[in-house]
Design an enzyme around this catalytic site. Structure first.
Site, PDB file in Angstrom:
ATOM      1  N   ASN A   9       0.882  -1.173   0.000  1.00 41.83           N
ATOM      2  CA  ASN A   9       0.000   0.000   0.000  1.00 41.83           C
ATOM      3  C   ASN A   9       0.918   1.221   0.000  1.00 41.83           C
ATOM      4  O   ASN A   9       1.461   1.604   1.033  1.00 41.83           O
ATOM      5  CB  ASN A   9      -0.883  -0.050   1.262  1.00 41.83           C
ATOM      6  N   ARG A  93      -2.667  -2.105  -3.293  1.00 41.65           N
ATOM      7  CA  ARG A  93      -3.851  -1.286  -3.110  1.00 41.65           C
ATOM      8  C   ARG A  93      -3.761  -0.138  -4.112  1.00 41.65           C
ATOM      9  O   ARG A  93      -2.779   0.606  -4.126  1.00 41.65           O
ATOM     10  CB  ARG A  93      -3.874  -0.726  -1.701  1.00 41.65           C
ATOM     11  N   HIS A 181     -12.629   3.257   0.394  1.00 46.94           N
ATOM     12  CA  HIS A 181     -12.554   2.283   1.502  1.00 46.94           C
ATOM     13  C   HIS A 181     -13.216   0.952   1.112  1.00 46.94           C
ATOM     14  O   HIS A 181     -13.661   0.190   1.974  1.00 46.94           O
ATOM     15  CB  HIS A 181     -13.234   2.816   2.787  1.00 46.94           C
ATOM     16  N   ARG A 241      -9.680  16.187   6.939  1.00 46.32           N
ATOM     17  CA  ARG A 241     -10.502  16.508   5.756  1.00 46.32           C
ATOM     18  C   ARG A 241     -11.891  16.971   6.199  1.00 46.32           C
ATOM     19  O   ARG A 241     -12.433  16.464   7.167  1.00 46.32           O
ATOM     20  CB  ARG A 241     -10.652  15.264   4.866  1.00 46.32           C
ATOM     21  N   GLU A 379      -7.796  -4.802   5.476  1.00 47.78           N
ATOM     22  CA  GLU A 379      -7.717  -4.547   4.035  1.00 47.78           C
ATOM     23  C   GLU A 379      -6.572  -5.345   3.397  1.00 47.78           C
ATOM     24  O   GLU A 379      -6.670  -5.781   2.263  1.00 47.78           O
ATOM     25  CB  GLU A 379      -7.511  -3.043   3.790  1.00 47.78           C
TER      26      GLU A 379
END
Ligand code: ADP
Length: 397
Positions: A9, A93, A181, A241, A379
């Site tokens: 990732n 990813r 996600h 964010r 993940e």
């Protein structure tokens, strides 16, 4: 000796990695870790499956390196750790699969070129995701590489969930709601049947509350709606964010405040959310520990937005049969789970405070009309599973 699958990732200044061994049907984690501070002050840390540190190193500023140096260091480290095991494939990813990729894909130079076209849709992530892929394609062309997309799981959503109310020419050129996600939600959808088989067949809202945060409505294992849209800045307020924002605010910043694109980008991605509202920290732990009213307000706003989105996602499914909390805040913060569950009482959620304080997995009472769960996401394992699946089809050729 086993075959190993490496999961990568890669971000703008970090490379996270996990190494899994194929043991029959199982994928056992051998080790995982990250290289952070690329291009400035690189730091490396790796842990074995039990969490024990098996490698650690820091480089001073003068010896900084980027993704290529990072991959080279990682290759040496992993070669040593693999011993007699054989690296069979690498799963990556990749944040954006655009309209074309609704499933993981074996990477070729041609496909990487296509994924490069999606950089404008995810300029902060996509280029960095692709860098190690290109490096490995050049150095180890025989090694199968697989891209697993954060958007893919959401491609199943109905058209109304994916469209903005913009002229269709805009939609046709890819300006639409993609959702992110996806690998986390897919993992949760795969784990839910072991906890709650009937909810897994029904309607679940999954709350992925981490530094990046979003929520997803999942019906019969498929994504039907999510809070993130065109980019990963939409939806919930996050660590830094802003989440959902009236587009008129952007126009105001441009016209009245004379802010340029980069300044607005910095504001909405790095200076807003929990950090911006509190002026103290992006870390939920710090805010929960603080007595400052601004910290309290930032947490109140976060919980309020989560509760409102819950109503919206429940409406998208005509109801909800279970809630699942996951990611950093969702897995570890009992006070936030408690506040969200209390705000969801109208849906029929009744919190079991003792179970919640203990971290679950079930955190609702036996009589709660809707069960609430805590399920840790994974993940990396999801990427390893996809990669093994594609490897299986390569092997059977
Ligand atoms: P990322 O989106 O970067 O993968 P994570 O899912 O790892 O983020 O979540 C990181 C966030 O989780 C931290 O910023 C912190 O706010 C929050 N967190 C982790 N542990 C706790 C805790 N015990 N209580 C409250 N928040 C926590």
């Amino acid at each position: 000796m086993s075959d190993a699958i490496l999961v990568i990732n890669a971000g703008s200044s970090s490379i996270k990695f996990s190494l899994f061994l194929e043991r029959g049907d199982a994928l056992d984690l051998l080790l995982g870790g990250q290289l952070e501070g690329l291009y400035t002050t690189p730091r490396f840390k790796a842990k074995g499956a039990t969490g024990a540190i098996i490698g650690e190193k820091e480089w001073p500023q003068g010896q900084a390196f980027g993704h290529d140096g990072g991959i080279a260091y990682l290759a040496d480290f992993l070669r040593e750790q693999l011993g007699e095991h054989r690296l069979a494939a690498v799963g990556h990813r990749v944040v954006h699969g655009g309209l074309d990729y609704a499933a993981p894909v074996r990477l070729t130079a041609g496909i990487v070129d296509q994924l490069e076209q999606l950089v404008p849709l995810a300029p902060l992530h996509q280029p960095h995701n692709l860098t190690p892929i290109r490096l490995l394609l050049a150095n180890r062309p025989e090694l199968p590489q697989v891209a697993c997309f954060d958007t893919a799981f959401h491609r199943a959503q109905p058209a109304v969930a994916q469209a903005f109310a913009l002229p269709s020419a805009m939609t046709d050129r890819g300006v639409r709601r993609y959702g992110f996600h996806g690998l986390s939600y897919e993992y949760i959808a795969s784990a839910l049947p072991q906890h709650d088989p009937s909810a897994a067949k029904g309607r679940t809202v999954v709350l992925h509350l981490g530094n990046g945060a979003s929520m997803c409505a999942i019906q019969s294992g498929k994504s039907v709606a999510s809070t993130m849209g065109f980019t990963a800045v939409d939806g919930l307020p996050m660590g830094t964010r802003c989440g959902n924002l009236d587009p008129g605010v952007i126009l105001y910043m441009m016209d009245e405040l004379k802010m340029d694109t980069r300044a607005i980008e910095k504001l909405i991605y790095q200076q807003s959310g929990l950090l911006g509202v509190s002026g103290i920290s992006s870390d939920m732990r710090t805010l929960l520990d603080s007595t400052d009213p601004k910290a309290k307000f930032a947490v109140d706003l976060f919980v309020y937005r989560v509760a409102r989105e819950l109503g919206s996602l429940a409406a998208a499914m005509n109801g909800v049969d279970a809630l699942v909390f996951t990611a950093g805040i969702g897995e570890h913060s009992a006070p936030i789970r408690e506040r969200v569950c209390r705000a969801a009482a109208w849906l029929g959620v009744e919190l079991d405070s003792t179970a919640n304080a203990a971290g679950g997995p079930r955190i609702s009472t036996a009589s709660s009309r809707i069960p609430a769960w805590v399920i840790p996401t994974n993940e990396e394992l999801m990427i390893a599973r996809h990669t093994r699946h594609i490897l299986g089809s390569i092997r059977s050729r």
